[in-house]
Design an enzyme around this catalytic site. Structure first.
Site, PDB file in Angstrom:
ATOM      1  N   CYS A 181       0.882  -1.145   0.000  1.00  0.00           N
ATOM      2  CA  CYS A 181       0.000   0.000   0.000  1.00  0.00           C
ATOM      3  C   CYS A 181       0.933   1.211   0.000  1.00  0.00           C
ATOM      4  O   CYS A 181       2.146   1.078   0.057  1.00  0.00           O
ATOM      5  CB  CYS A 181      -0.900   0.001   1.222  1.00  0.00           C
ATOM      6  SG  CYS A 181       0.014   0.130   2.716  1.00  0.00           S
ATOM      7  N   ARG A 193       0.284   1.353  -5.955  1.00  0.00           N
ATOM      8  CA  ARG A 193       0.534   0.361  -4.896  1.00  0.00           C
ATOM      9  C   ARG A 193      -0.753  -0.078  -4.216  1.00  0.00           C
ATOM     10  O   ARG A 193      -0.752  -1.002  -3.392  1.00  0.00           O
ATOM     11  CB  ARG A 193       1.491   0.938  -3.842  1.00  0.00           C
ATOM     12  CG  ARG A 193       2.882   1.258  -4.337  1.00  0.00           C
ATOM     13  CD  ARG A 193       3.707   1.970  -3.273  1.00  0.00           C
ATOM     14  NE  ARG A 193       3.946   1.120  -2.128  1.00  0.00           N
ATOM     15  CZ  ARG A 193       5.011   0.320  -2.004  1.00  0.00           C
ATOM     16  NH1 ARG A 193       5.911   0.272  -2.967  1.00  0.00           N
ATOM     17  NH2 ARG A 193       5.180  -0.440  -0.954  1.00  0.00           N
ATOM     18  N   TRP A 202      -4.117  -1.372  -0.389  1.00  0.00           N
ATOM     19  CA  TRP A 202      -4.337  -2.528  -1.234  1.00  0.00           C
ATOM     20  C   TRP A 202      -4.736  -3.645  -0.280  1.00  0.00           C
ATOM     21  O   TRP A 202      -3.886  -4.269   0.352  1.00  0.00           O
ATOM     22  CB  TRP A 202      -3.100  -2.913  -2.035  1.00  0.00           C
ATOM     23  CG  TRP A 202      -3.304  -4.132  -2.865  1.00  0.00           C
ATOM     24  CD1 TRP A 202      -2.945  -5.421  -2.557  1.00  0.00           C
ATOM     25  CD2 TRP A 202      -3.960  -4.223  -4.119  1.00  0.00           C
ATOM     26  NE1 TRP A 202      -3.334  -6.287  -3.541  1.00  0.00           N
ATOM     27  CE2 TRP A 202      -3.959  -5.577  -4.522  1.00  0.00           C
ATOM     28  CE3 TRP A 202      -4.561  -3.300  -4.967  1.00  0.00           C
ATOM     29  CZ2 TRP A 202      -4.521  -6.035  -5.722  1.00  0.00           C
ATOM     30  CZ3 TRP A 202      -5.118  -3.733  -6.157  1.00  0.00           C
ATOM     31  CH2 TRP A 202      -5.095  -5.075  -6.529  1.00  0.00           C
ATOM     32  N   ASN A 258       1.405  -0.598   6.825  1.00  0.00           N
ATOM     33  CA  ASN A 258       1.543  -1.572   5.745  1.00  0.00           C
ATOM     34  C   ASN A 258       2.113  -2.829   6.372  1.00  0.00           C
ATOM     35  O   ASN A 258       3.161  -2.795   7.007  1.00  0.00           O
ATOM     36  CB  ASN A 258       2.496  -1.045   4.665  1.00  0.00           C
ATOM     37  CG  ASN A 258       2.663  -2.055   3.525  1.00  0.00           C
ATOM     38  OD1 ASN A 258       1.903  -3.022   3.449  1.00  0.00           O
ATOM     39  ND2 ASN A 258       3.638  -1.846   2.673  1.00  0.00           N
ATOM     40  N   GLY A 259       1.401  -3.940   6.253  1.00  0.00           N
ATOM     41  CA  GLY A 259       1.942  -5.187   6.795  1.00  0.00           C
ATOM     42  C   GLY A 259       0.856  -5.997   7.477  1.00  0.00           C
ATOM     43  O   GLY A 259      -0.332  -5.836   7.217  1.00  0.00           O
ATOM     44  N   GLU A 281       1.896 -20.800 -21.819  1.00  0.00           N
ATOM     45  CA  GLU A 281       2.044 -19.484 -21.185  1.00  0.00           C
ATOM     46  C   GLU A 281       3.195 -18.721 -21.833  1.00  0.00           C
ATOM     47  O   GLU A 281       3.089 -17.519 -22.093  1.00  0.00           O
ATOM     48  CB  GLU A 281       2.255 -19.654 -19.688  1.00  0.00           C
ATOM     49  CG  GLU A 281       2.543 -18.375 -18.922  1.00  0.00           C
ATOM     50  CD  GLU A 281       1.448 -17.314 -19.041  1.00  0.00           C
ATOM     51  OE1 GLU A 281       0.348 -17.636 -19.519  1.00  0.00           O
ATOM     52  OE2 GLU A 281       1.725 -16.160 -18.700  1.00  0.00           O
ATOM     53  N   LYS A 307       2.723 -15.062 -23.707  1.00  0.00           N
ATOM     54  CA  LYS A 307       3.532 -13.883 -23.374  1.00  0.00           C
ATOM     55  C   LYS A 307       4.159 -13.291 -24.624  1.00  0.00           C
ATOM     56  O   LYS A 307       4.180 -12.077 -24.838  1.00  0.00           O
ATOM     57  CB  LYS A 307       4.610 -14.283 -22.354  1.00  0.00           C
ATOM     58  CG  LYS A 307       4.062 -14.443 -20.949  1.00  0.00           C
ATOM     59  CD  LYS A 307       3.733 -13.102 -20.337  1.00  0.00           C
ATOM     60  CE  LYS A 307       2.765 -13.107 -19.204  1.00  0.00           C
ATOM     61  NZ  LYS A 307       1.440 -13.630 -19.515  1.00  0.00           N
ATOM     62  N   GLU A 339       1.395 -11.635 -26.857  1.00  0.00           N
ATOM     63  CA  GLU A 339       0.762 -10.393 -26.366  1.00  0.00           C
ATOM     64  C   GLU A 339       1.780  -9.274 -26.194  1.00  0.00           C
ATOM     65  O   GLU A 339       1.412  -8.110 -26.149  1.00  0.00           O
ATOM     66  CB  GLU A 339       0.006 -10.646 -25.064  1.00  0.00           C
ATOM     67  CG  GLU A 339       0.851 -11.045 -23.869  1.00  0.00           C
ATOM     68  CD  GLU A 339       0.002 -11.194 -22.601  1.00  0.00           C
ATOM     69  OE1 GLU A 339      -1.040 -10.545 -22.471  1.00  0.00           O
ATOM     70  OE2 GLU A 339       0.403 -11.987 -21.736  1.00  0.00           O
ATOM     71  N   HIS A 358       2.201 -35.668 -34.629  1.00  0.00           N
ATOM     72  CA  HIS A 358       0.839 -35.735 -35.202  1.00  0.00           C
ATOM     73  C   HIS A 358       0.532 -34.515 -36.056  1.00  0.00           C
ATOM     74  O   HIS A 358      -0.635 -34.211 -36.306  1.00  0.00           O
ATOM     75  CB  HIS A 358      -0.177 -35.855 -34.056  1.00  0.00           C
ATOM     76  CG  HIS A 358       0.020 -37.071 -33.226  1.00  0.00           C
ATOM     77  ND1 HIS A 358      -0.204 -38.353 -33.684  1.00  0.00           N
ATOM     78  CD2 HIS A 358       0.494 -37.209 -31.951  1.00  0.00           C
ATOM     79  CE1 HIS A 358       0.090 -39.221 -32.744  1.00  0.00           C
ATOM     80  NE2 HIS A 358       0.508 -38.565 -31.683  1.00  0.00           N
ATOM     81  N   LYS A 361      -6.109  -4.642 -19.200  1.00  0.00           N
ATOM     82  CA  LYS A 361      -5.689  -5.413 -18.031  1.00  0.00           C
ATOM     83  C   LYS A 361      -6.830  -6.285 -17.518  1.00  0.00           C
ATOM     84  O   LYS A 361      -6.614  -7.360 -17.011  1.00  0.00           O
ATOM     85  CB  LYS A 361      -5.230  -4.473 -16.909  1.00  0.00           C
ATOM     86  CG  LYS A 361      -4.682  -5.196 -15.676  1.00  0.00           C
ATOM     87  CD  LYS A 361      -3.534  -6.123 -16.015  1.00  0.00           C
ATOM     88  CE  LYS A 361      -3.057  -6.929 -14.841  1.00  0.00           C
ATOM     89  NZ  LYS A 361      -2.114  -7.993 -15.240  1.00  0.00           N
TER      90      LYS A 361
END
Ligand code: AGP
Length: 639
Positions: free
Chosen positions: A26, A51, A99, A125-126, A508, A512, A515, A531, A634
């Site tokens: 955060c 953040r 966050w 934060n934590g 994957e 990547k 995109e 095949h 996103k």
């Protein structure tokens, strides 16, 4: 019709002890000086909004008192509230963007948190692991806590400590000595209008030193518009900020050594932690993201604790089928989850593209567990799939990275990943934490259904706890991968091969590259080559091969080494990702990328990282916009 708010699977599911929030990332800002504290703090929070943006708040010292405003939602909501009800002018203040990963994004859970007298304000934060006991003790001493967060206990403890010490820094030290867990704190007291105090354990906290003013922040982006002279606080340190002085001690009050430095980043680079792109920063954050996703879910004996997954064991024991639904990278995580779930629970598991799922009239009932994986929690294809599943009576467990988003809200239960905000469109740290969450769910299912014994689970849990270090090691050896990527920037096609869990990794890697580099890239199950796809092999065609560990399912290893020989014999340029020491692949690899040894099912956690770096570097070499690739968003909130 959107179903009613989700209920636990059964009425006896109990909420945890105070739903304390885990704020992994955060934004924190503190200021003391001659400027308007509100202006400086809000501008700083804007620089830190990447953040976290679930809620935001500020507190200002003025006229001998303390005034505070905090609002759920993005920072703009706070700014509107400050226009509607301005705070008194002051030159000392603190602020926070949140966050949240536990504890909904509400006004009450937003920071700053105050003591009952409204004389102390604190942002955090934590994770304060011992907050429940502290909370109970405070209540016994007559404190009235208004939120469900762990942070609020600090405000009350600071008020008590200050009343006995009369010194805000000493009060902070006293409180820090009572706390367990990870905490970065910044606080002010109305009796000390020219002082801001802070404390650091684990999450970063930096001091900005100006002319007659001083700043505290989660990262330098918040204050480099005012000063580039910074002091990095170390572990277990307390700092007292005044206009003309910065005093740093340890938690016992002993003077502490600090590192002063000049910030040579611009504000934009600072938001990216000095990286050129958020994607590079997020790739680098993966060790911490994996560690944070494991944090608090595995006890000292290696046993699993997924209390937040409010699924009654009796319901899980009745489950006779698992279906994973997701899109894109999350779908690849789901493909890997299938191997783990079937191996550890002996339950049949299907992994489906969410966009296809509900149109094939799937067979679902109340004994089906549907797992919906989504970083954003807003992907419409996945949302519609889970709605269909619930209409058919299935139970839905979300695996999500965004607290309070639609998919977890409409699921019966949720296991949050703790990757922190993922800004780059190309998903990286979210993917690795999705894998970790899938492994945890699979183990939890096995533990609950008795198909995995405690010692077996502890073994896997120990192996998972080694992953952050292994990913760190991979990240330290990526320069050859970046050089290789740059050398291939002119190519039009790259193929990717894998077997078993290496096959979704190949998919994957191909995604990547598609995109980010806008080039043709395709992943195959290596056994499928003969095949048809082997007809694609031609001279100097780059083919990335993800090789399973030679120690596990050795038959897989033998077969994929044969595949490498087959494609090399036809002219392919073989790029081999293999376990350190796997000599069998050396004669057939034009390029070798070594990764640390990992158990077969966990290998994707380390094998994927070179593919992320490869794609990012190749896209950069092509001059592409890495964080916002063309045509992509996103979060795909349309079907
Ligand atoms: C992956 O790099 C892409 N950004 C995309 O495939 C993404 O994984 C997919 O759209 C699913 O998003 P979600 O995880 O937010 O549901």
């Amino acid at each position: 019709m959107i179903p009613a708010a989700p209920r636990p699977f059964c009425d006896d599911a109990k909420r945890g002890e105070g739903d304390h929030e885990r704020i992994i990332m955060c934004g924190i800002v503190g200021y003391v000086g001659g400027q308007s504290a509100l202006d400086v703090v809000v501008a700083g929070l804007k620089r830190l909004e990447y953040r976290g943006y679930d809620s935001a708040g500020v507190a200002v010292l003025a006229d001998g008192g303390l005034a505070s405003t905090k609002k759920a939602g993005k920072l703009v909501n706070l700014e509107k509230a400050l226009v509607e009800q301005p705070l008194p002018a002051g030159t000392t203040g603190i602020g926070h963007t949140r966050w949240a990963t536990h504890g909904g994004p509400t006004d009450a859970n937003a920071h700053p948190h105050l003591d009952n007298a409204g004389r102390v304000a604190v942002v955090h934060n934590g994770i304060i692991e011992n907050f429940a006991g502290l909370r109970a003790e405070l209540a016994e001493r007559g404190h009235d806590l208004a939120s469900e967060t762990d942070t609020e206990v600090v405000a009350h403890l600071l008020a008590e400590a200050y009343s006995s010490t009369g010194d805000p820094a000493e009060a902070m030290r006293q409180v820090c000595r009572q706390l367990e867990g990870a905490f970065t704190l910044v606080a002010v007291h109305a009796d000390e209008p020219d002082v801001v105090v802070g404390a650091r354990r684990n999450s970063p906290l930096v001091v900005g030193v100006g002319e007659g003013e001083a700043f505290l922040a989660s990262d330098v982006a918040a204050f480099i518009a005012h000063t580039r002279s910074a002091i990095e606080l170390g572990q277990d340190q307390v700092v007292e900020l005044r206009r003309e002085s910065v005093t740093v001690t340890d938690f016992d009050g002993q003077p502490a050594e600090v590192r002063k430095y000049h910030v040579d980043w611009d504000a934009s680079a600072a938001e990216k932690g000095g990286y050129d792109y958020f994607m590079l920063k997020e790739i680098a954050e993966q060790p911490k993201a994996v560690a944070d996703t494991l944090l608090g879910r595995i006890d000292g004996s290696g046993a699993l604790h997924l209390d937040e997954v409010r699924i009654a064991p009796s319901v899980l024991r009745e489950v006779d089928k698992v279906v994973v639904v997701a899109c894109g990278t999350a779908y690849h995580a789901g493909m890997i989850a299938k191997y783990a779930i079937e191996h550890w629970t002996r339950l049949p598991c299907e992994t489906e593209l969410a966009s296809e799922f509900r149109y094939r009239d799937p067979i679902l009932d109340q004994r089906t567990l549907v797992i919906a994986i989504s970083q954003s929690g807003e992907t419409m294809d996945t949302l519609m799939a889970l709605r269909h599943a619930r209409e058919q009576g299935a139970k839905v467990l979300a695996i999500c990275n965004t607290n309070g988003s639609t998919i977890p809200r409409e699921s019966d239960a949720v296991l949050y990943t703790h990757a922190g905000p993922e800004v780059a469109v190309a998903s990286t740290k979210a993917f690795l934490t999705q894998l970790v969450a899938c492994y945890l769910v699979a183990l939890y299912l096995g533990q609950t259904r008795g198909t995995k014994w405690g010692d077996e689970i502890r073994t896997v849990v120990r192996q998972l706890s080694e992953v952050p270090g292994q990913v760190e090691r991979v990240l330290e050896t990526m320069e050859p991968v970046r050089a290789l990527a740059r050398s291939l920037a002119h190519k039009n096609t790259v193929l990717f091969l894998g077997r078993h869990v290496g096959y979704p990794v190949a998919l994957e890697g191909a995604l990547k590259l598609k995109e980010l580099a806008y080039m043709h890239a395709e992943g195959f199950a290596a056994g499928e080559l003969k095949h048809g796809p082997i007809a694609l092999i031609e001279d100097d065609l780059p083919v990335v091969v993800v090789v399973p560990s030679p120690r596990g399912r050795s038959v897989l290893h033998e077969k994929i080494v044969s595949n490498i020989q087959e494609i090399r014999a036809r002219g392919a340029r073989t790029i081999v990702i293999a376990e350190e020491g796997d000599e069998a692949v050396v004669p057939y690899a034009d390029h070798l990328i070594w990764i640390p040894a990992a158990p077969t099912l966990l290998q994707p956690l380390v094998a994927t990282v070179p593919l992320q770096v490869f794609a990012c570097e190749l896209a950069t070499a092509r001059g592409n916009e890495v964080d916002q690739p063309r045509n992509l968003a996103k979060s795909v909130t349309v079907e």
